[in-house]
Design a protein around this motif. Structure first.
Motif, PDB file in Angstrom:
ATOM      1  N   GLY A 218       0.843  -1.181   0.000  1.00  0.00           N
ATOM      2  CA  GLY A 218       0.000   0.000   0.000  1.00  0.00           C
ATOM      3  C   GLY A 218       0.878   1.229   0.000  1.00  0.00           C
ATOM      4  N   LEU A 219       0.258   2.385   0.114  1.00  0.00           N
ATOM      5  CA  LEU A 219       1.010   3.625   0.187  1.00  0.00           C
ATOM      6  C   LEU A 219       1.723   3.728   1.527  1.00  0.00           C
ATOM      7  CD1 LEU A 219      -1.593   6.171  -1.279  1.00  0.00           C
ATOM      8  CD2 LEU A 219       0.217   4.942  -2.498  1.00  0.00           C
ATOM      9  N   SER A 220       2.815   4.447   1.546  1.00  0.00           N
ATOM     10  CA  SER A 220       3.520   4.667   2.808  1.00  0.00           C
ATOM     11  C   SER A 220       2.682   5.567   3.708  1.00  0.00           C
ATOM     12  CB  SER A 220       4.873   5.323   2.555  1.00  0.00           C
ATOM     13  OG  SER A 220       4.712   6.668   2.113  1.00  0.00           O
ATOM     14  N   ALA A 221       2.941   5.494   5.008  1.00  0.00           N
ATOM     15  CA  ALA A 221       2.237   6.357   5.958  1.00  0.00           C
ATOM     16  C   ALA A 221       2.519   7.819   5.652  1.00  0.00           C
ATOM     17  CB  ALA A 221       2.664   6.010   7.388  1.00  0.00           C
ATOM     18  N   ASN A 222       3.754   8.120   5.224  1.00  0.00           N
ATOM     19  CA  ASN A 222       4.112   9.504   4.903  1.00  0.00           C
ATOM     20  C   ASN A 222       3.323  10.019   3.705  1.00  0.00           C
ATOM     21  OD1 ASN A 222       6.038   9.997   6.920  1.00  0.00           O
ATOM     22  ND2 ASN A 222       7.649   9.004   5.743  1.00  0.00           N
ATOM     23  N   GLU A 223       3.223   9.208   2.666  1.00  0.00           N
ATOM     24  CA  GLU A 223       2.477   9.638   1.478  1.00  0.00           C
ATOM     25  C   GLU A 223       0.995   9.791   1.797  1.00  0.00           C
ATOM     26  OE1 GLU A 223       1.527   8.172  -3.123  1.00  0.00           O
ATOM     27  OE2 GLU A 223       3.241   7.339  -2.040  1.00  0.00           O
ATOM     28  N   THR A 224       0.466   8.873   2.579  1.00  0.00           N
ATOM     29  CA  THR A 224      -0.953   8.938   2.947  1.00  0.00           C
ATOM     30  C   THR A 224      -1.265  10.219   3.714  1.00  0.00           C
ATOM     31  OG1 THR A 224      -1.098   6.525   3.039  1.00  0.00           O
ATOM     32  CG2 THR A 224      -2.796   7.767   4.208  1.00  0.00           C
ATOM     33  N   ALA A 225      -0.412  10.574   4.655  1.00  0.00           N
ATOM     34  CA  ALA A 225      -0.617  11.801   5.427  1.00  0.00           C
ATOM     35  C   ALA A 225      -0.485  13.021   4.533  1.00  0.00           C
ATOM     36  CB  ALA A 225       0.385  11.866   6.579  1.00  0.00           C
ATOM     37  N   TRP A 226       0.478  12.986   3.607  1.00  0.00           N
ATOM     38  CA  TRP A 226       0.685  14.116   2.708  1.00  0.00           C
ATOM     39  C   TRP A 226      -0.531  14.315   1.803  1.00  0.00           C
ATOM     40  CZ3 TRP A 226       0.720  15.020  -2.485  1.00  0.00           C
ATOM     41  CH2 TRP A 226       1.339  16.186  -2.929  1.00  0.00           C
ATOM     42  N   LEU A 227      -1.128  13.224   1.335  1.00  0.00           N
ATOM     43  CA  LEU A 227      -2.263  13.313   0.418  1.00  0.00           C
ATOM     44  C   LEU A 227      -3.452  14.037   1.048  1.00  0.00           C
ATOM     45  CD1 LEU A 227      -2.176   9.770  -1.200  1.00  0.00           C
ATOM     46  CD2 LEU A 227      -1.707  11.943  -2.338  1.00  0.00           C
ATOM     47  N   LYS A 228      -3.622  13.876   2.339  1.00  0.00           N
ATOM     48  CA  LYS A 228      -4.732  14.574   3.013  1.00  0.00           C
ATOM     49  C   LYS A 228      -4.554  16.079   2.910  1.00  0.00           C
ATOM     50  CE  LYS A 228      -5.665  10.838   6.301  1.00  0.00           C
ATOM     51  NZ  LYS A 228      -5.686  10.436   7.739  1.00  0.00           N
ATOM     52  N   LYS A 229      -3.310  16.544   3.019  1.00  0.00           N
ATOM     53  CA  LYS A 229      -3.040  17.977   2.862  1.00  0.00           C
ATOM     54  C   LYS A 229      -3.257  18.410   1.415  1.00  0.00           C
ATOM     55  CE  LYS A 229       0.575  18.119   6.433  1.00  0.00           C
ATOM     56  NZ  LYS A 229       2.015  18.457   6.676  1.00  0.00           N
ATOM     57  N   ARG A 230      -2.777  17.587   0.484  1.00  0.00           N
ATOM     58  CA  ARG A 230      -2.881  17.960  -0.927  1.00  0.00           C
ATOM     59  C   ARG A 230      -4.327  18.051  -1.376  1.00  0.00           C
ATOM     60  NH1 ARG A 230      -0.882  21.116  -4.716  1.00  0.00           N
ATOM     61  NH2 ARG A 230      -1.244  20.313  -6.809  1.00  0.00           N
ATOM     62  N   ASP A 231      -5.166  17.163  -0.863  1.00  0.00           N
ATOM     63  CA  ASP A 231      -6.575  17.154  -1.265  1.00  0.00           C
ATOM     64  C   ASP A 231      -7.247  18.494  -1.020  1.00  0.00           C
ATOM     65  OD1 ASP A 231      -6.378  14.563  -2.115  1.00  0.00           O
ATOM     66  OD2 ASP A 231      -7.325  13.671  -0.352  1.00  0.00           O
TER      67      ASP A 231
END
Length: 647
Positions: free
Chosen positions: A43-56
């Motif tokens: 799956g996606l890394s925890a770092n990428e997942t957290a970053w995506l929430k900001k990007r959204d």
């Protein structure tokens, strides 16, 4: 000036992530005793997942603004509000192809057309799409574009244009990389002396070096002109600490490379495809199925655990080295010293370093020690050669024929609805694209490395050329109901090829110098190529792009798109028909099974997307639709290696 202040800002914010030796050589650093540097690609890394929430939060507003502007003349615009009210916001990616400086410059013009920071992009282009994109992937020359924009504090092409002729201008390639000082021989000699010193320092620190180290160091002076010696100590992971990335004010950048071991002759669709992002490098492919923390590349590990407890290495992930890794095909350029007009003095400096390199390593970047040594995630039916090796060997990401970096954005975990494929490849004898990258990616999904991938049906190269699909934007995968034989419903692909508008932008892949005037022409033609000539060829093109963006969500929600989208799909979607002749306009046939896009009003209403994932459906699709020989694709790449005299 503003440009320099931006660079100072990123330096101040990121100093902790620079090489600990403050040089090109990696150095030892302390790390947690229980640190684990490798994870399974489940799956996606925890770092990428957290970053995506900001990007959204950014993309949601930017995309709404673009769609409202693009559809303002539609008879019905309520569907945009419907998507937003249900929280079904389309997710976008952009892929920038390889192709040397042609791809970098023409691709820059294309990106500028999508960037609302570009003068005129909102009125005559697709301004706001770049701000709406979640992912931005680059490969080889396209990675030079993505990397140099992202790692220069997410600067814009407009800023590059505004700073032409000033000190430390980005992409000042008026002189060849081999002779950067032009008539100033001493300046060129000094540059190469510094490059030699930097690479030697890495070697003295105990790390294996290759021609890619030289190549990456040389490129860095053009991509990081404000930094000391082209960012000699500047690392890929530095971007994590830049505010523009931490706050997710830019797309998530991805670079692509392929695996190839010394002595092997060819790269094909069975090669392991690697990605580099600001947090990790690794592969989704079953032949590795693992990612490692990019910051600690160079650390001696076993199954992701440092051999020396609490001791890691940092600084190996030099930004220029990683950008060079994605473009190792151009190492061949450095090998042509005897055919250039360089002074014998400069040839001697470079030649002394190159003479000890084996030809087996000409196009290989060496990652030593292997960050995936002894990892257990390789699929059981695959060779363990990658994880058993002491070194990891990577090459140009386009050597497998997939010259547009689509695979990282096709991962189901990234959940994209639409991908804009910017193609500046040289597929034809005249250096224009002809869809070969899309064909190769289509093929990959049916091979052993394509597990879990889904990509829309595309025609053969003859059809691309005969029907003119390589001369204007074309949409692939417009109707999800016609894609049920695939593993799952893939993103819709908006294919945007390089084509002549105001300038002959089909320059040689190995043309290594462009005057300021030539660079501006390349920018302008790239802008025009993806905007239907500033919307003069089709004033409604932005609205058609909006229809493509909303198509997947519209299908899944079974809502009705406005009638303008029906006409857009008639105009821009590939209709599933092929032309069987190898040249000219020929008899038109259709695939067995008919995937012709339905263009009546009923087709503008959605149908539930299939999520079938059985291998039997993949096999059925592979039999129903023709596959294409990768031999021709790889042959084209091989031929490019022999045309260096065309630069």
């Amino acid at each position: 000036m503003l440009w320099q202040l931006a660079i100072v800002t990123i330096i101040v914010n990121a100093v902790a992530a620079w090489s600990p030796t403050n040089s090109y050589a990696p150095g030892n650093v302390s790390c947690a005793d229980d640190i684990t540097l490798v994870r399974e690609a489940s799956g996606l890394s925890a770092n990428e997942t957290a970053w995506l929430k900001k990007r959204d939060a950014y993309t949601k507003d930017a995309l709404k603004t673009f769609l409202d502007r693009a559809t303002q003349n539609f008879t019905n615009t309520s569907f945009v509000d419907t998507l937003w009210s249900t929280g079904q916001i389309p997710k976008l990616g952009v892929g920038c192809s390889g192709g040397g400086y042609r791809a970098m410059l023409s691709g820059a013009g294309m990106l500028s057309a999508m960037d609302n920071r570009t003068v005129g992009a909102n009125d005559h282009g697709l301004g706001g799409l770049l701000q709406s994109a979640t992912y931005l992937a680059g490969l080889s020359g396209g990675n030079w574009l993505v990397g140099s924009l992202a790692w220069n504090n997410w600067t814009s092409v407009q800023d590059v244009i505004d700073n032409r002729g000033k000190d430390n201008e980005l992409w000042d390639i008026s002189n060849s990389l081999l002779n950067p000082g032009g008539v100033n021989i001493l300046s060129s000699a000094s540059r190469w002396d510094h490059i030699s010193d930097a690479v030697e320092a890495k070697d003295d620190a105990g790390f294996n070096t290759s021609l890619t180290d030289v190549w990456g160091r040389a490129l860095s002076y053009e991509f990081f002109p404000t930094l000391y010696r082209g960012g000699e100590a500047y690392t890929w992971s530095t971007l994590r600490d830049a505010d523009v990335f931490k706050n997710a004010e830019m797309p998530f950048p991805i670079s692509v490379a392929d695996g190839r071991y010394p002595g092997t002759e060819i790269i094909d669709l069975n090669s392991t495809l690697f990605e580099f992002n600001p947090f990790e490098m690794g592969s989704w492919d079953p032949s590795l199925n693992a990612f490692t923390d990019v910051m600690y590349l160079g650390t001696n590990v076993s199954n992701g655990t440092p051999v020396a407890q609490g001791k890691c290495v940092a600084g190996f992930d030099n930004a220029g080295f990683i950008m060079g890794t994605s473009s190792t095909l151009f190492n061949q350029f450095l090998l042509q010293l005897n055919t250039t007009s360089l002074s014998s003095f400069i040839k001697g400096i470079v030649g002394d370093f190159l003479k000890d390199l084996s030809s087996d390593y000409d196009d290989i970047a060496i990652y030593e020690p292997n960050p995936f040594k002894d990892t257990p995630y390789v699929a059981s039916n695959y060779s363990q050669s990658i994880v058993e090796s002491e070194n990891l060997f990577l090459v140009d990401g386009g050597e497998d024929g997939e010259n547009i970096p689509l695979v990282p954005m096709l991962q189901e975990e990234r959940d994209l609805d639409v991908i804009f494929a910017l193609d500046n490849s040289a597929d034809t004898d005249e250096y224009w694209p002809a869809g070969l990258s899309l064909i190769a990616t289509y093929e990959r999904q049916f091979g052993p490395q394509g597990e879990g991938l889904a990509f829309p049906y595309v025609p053969d190269v003859n059809t691309f050329v005969n029907k003119g699909l390589n001369t204007k934007p074309t949409f692939f995968g417009c109707d999800a109901s016609n894609l049920t034989s695939l593993a799952r419903t893939p993103p819709l692909i908006v294919y945007m090829p390089n084509n002549r508008q105001s300038y002959n932008s089909n320059t040689s892949t190995f043309k290594m110098s462009y005057s300021s005037n030539q660079r501006m022409h390349m920018f302008q033609n790239g802008f025009e190529a993806i905007t239907r000539n500033n919307m003069t060829d089709d004033s409604g093109f932005a609205g058609c792009v909006a229809c493509a963006i909303m198509r997947r969500k519209q299908e899944s929600l079974n809502i009705t798109l406005p009638q303008e989208c029906t006409q857009c799909f008639k105009d821009y979607c590939w209709d599933g028909k092929i032309e069987t002749s190898g040249a000219g306009v020929s008899t038109v046939g259709t695939y067995s099974g008919s995937i012709s896009f339905q263009t009546d009003a009923a087709s503008a209403t959605g149908s539930s997307s299939s999520t079938a994932s059985s291998s039997s459906k993949q096999n059925a699709a592979a039999q129903m639709y023709p596959t294409y020989s990768t031999g021709w694709i790889i042959g084209t790449i091989t031929v490019l290696g022999s045309v260096l005299g065309l630069m």
